[in-house]
Each structure stands twice: as structure tokens, then as C-alpha cells.
Scaffold this motif. Structure first.
Motif, PDB file in Angstrom:
ATOM      1  N   ILE A 198       5.273  10.661  -0.808  1.00 18.09           N
ATOM      2  CA  ILE A 198       4.278   9.607  -0.987  1.00 18.09           C
ATOM      3  C   ILE A 198       4.964   8.447  -1.690  1.00 18.09           C
ATOM      4  O   ILE A 198       5.444   8.595  -2.823  1.00 18.09           O
ATOM      5  CB  ILE A 198       3.056  10.105  -1.793  1.00 18.09           C
ATOM      6  N   ARG A 221       0.808  -1.215   0.000  1.00 18.99           N
ATOM      7  CA  ARG A 221       0.000   0.000   0.000  1.00 18.99           C
ATOM      8  C   ARG A 221       0.844   1.268   0.000  1.00 18.99           C
ATOM      9  O   ARG A 221       2.033   1.245   0.264  1.00 18.99           O
ATOM     10  CB  ARG A 221      -0.940  -0.010   1.193  1.00 18.99           C
ATOM     11  N   VAL A 222       0.190   2.358  -0.274  1.00 21.82           N
ATOM     12  CA  VAL A 222       0.827   3.673  -0.298  1.00 21.82           C
ATOM     13  C   VAL A 222       1.144   4.107   1.128  1.00 21.82           C
ATOM     14  O   VAL A 222       0.352   3.909   2.046  1.00 21.82           O
ATOM     15  CB  VAL A 222      -0.106   4.700  -0.974  1.00 21.82           C
ATOM     16  N   THR A 269       2.945   7.505   3.430  1.00 20.41           N
ATOM     17  CA  THR A 269       3.307   8.917   3.352  1.00 20.41           C
ATOM     18  C   THR A 269       4.176   9.303   4.541  1.00 20.41           C
ATOM     19  O   THR A 269       3.903   8.903   5.666  1.00 20.41           O
ATOM     20  CB  THR A 269       2.051   9.808   3.340  1.00 20.41           C
ATOM     21  N   GLU A 306       4.739   4.936  -3.338  1.00 18.42           N
ATOM     22  CA  GLU A 306       3.861   3.983  -4.001  1.00 18.42           C
ATOM     23  C   GLU A 306       4.727   2.872  -4.584  1.00 18.42           C
ATOM     24  O   GLU A 306       5.934   3.054  -4.736  1.00 18.42           O
ATOM     25  CB  GLU A 306       3.061   4.679  -5.104  1.00 18.42           C
TER      26      GLU A 306
END
Length: 150
Positions: A84, A16-17, A19, A86
Motif C-alpha cells: 500500500i 491518492r493511495v 495498492t 501512501e
């Protein structure tokens, strides 16, 4: 300097992303910390040393523009950084608390007498090192994108 969220371990392909966000006062003394954070993150994401240096250099250029032009060196204003992560790319957002600007009105530093100036190449450098460089419509938030190594 405040770290809003720090993740460990960093995501790999298919995850998952995540941050990471930080806020820095508009003072030159904090720029090396921002550079170190971005460089360390890029290395942890498997960018080689050259790639990590390029990403960090682009982030420093963006932060310096935010500090000098956006926040007018006002130490009461902050520079906000969000990285972020990814699976296929790293996106770095840098936001200032200034009035914004129109990137289309920035003159090309490679033309005319501007070629001899010792400043004004930040956007050009960011575009050279990153896969994508864009600004939000208000001109206060910069987005830098670099594809992650496979």
C-alpha cells in the motif's frame, strides 16, 4: 504468481493511495520474485539502495515465515502480498493460509541457547529494518510499515 493490480506511475506526495497485490505459491522458488517486486517498488518510491534492500529483506523474512511456519511449506497454499503506497509511507502486508500464531509467545533469539541457533531471527530482523511491525489478532497477517523519504 499473480499480480492483481499494478500501478504506473507511482504516487508522489499528496496523491491518492495505491495498492499492488500479488499471490505466490508456498514454494521457495517464488521468494526471489517477491523480493524483486518489493525492492523495485521501494526504489521507485525514492528509497535509496540501502533502504530498498532493508525493506525487501524484511518482506523476505515475513514471506519465509509465512511459507515455513504459516503454510507449513504446503504448495497448495498461497502467500498474499499487498503493498500500500501512501504519500508518507509504504505498508507491506503479508498473509498466509495457516492456522496463525501468537507473536508474544515467540522467544527472543538473543537469549539463552537460542543465540547459537541458525534460525529464529526473522521477527527481530523485520523490527530492526522497519518502522513498524505488527500482526493481526489471528496471527496470519503481518504488517510492515516504512516511512517514505521526503
Amino acid at each position: 504468481m499473480r499480480f492483481e493490480h499494478f500501478i504506473h506511475p507511482l504516487p508522489k506526495s499528496g496523491e491518492r493511495v495505491q495498492t499492488i497485490a500479488a499471490a505466490f505459491p508456498s514454494a521457495l522458488q517464488y521468494v526471489p520474485a517477491l523480493e524483486a517486486l518489493v525492492h523495485s517498488l521501494a526504489r521507485a518510491l525514492s528509497f535509496d539502495e540501502r533502504g530498498a534492500n532493508e525493506i525487501a529483506a524484511a518482506a523476505v523474512e515475513g514471506a519465509m515465515n509465512a511459507l515455513q511456519h504459516g503454510n507449513q511449506k504446503d504448495i497448495s497454499k498461497n502467500i498474499f502480498l499487498a503493498a500500500i503506497v501512501e504519500p508518507n509511507r509504504l505498508t507491506i502486508k503479508i498473509k498466509d493460509e495457516g492456522a496463525g500464531f501468537d507473536v508474544e509467545k515467540v522467544e527472543d533469539p538473543r537469549e539463552g541457547d537460542r543465540i547459537w541457533k541458525d534460525s529464529g531471527r526473522g521477527i527481530l530482523i523485520m523490527r530492526y529494518y522497519m518502522d513498524s511491525v505488527s500482526y493481526d489478532p489471528s496471527g496470519v497477517e503481518l504488517t510492515l510499515v516504512k516511512k517514505r523519504p521526503r
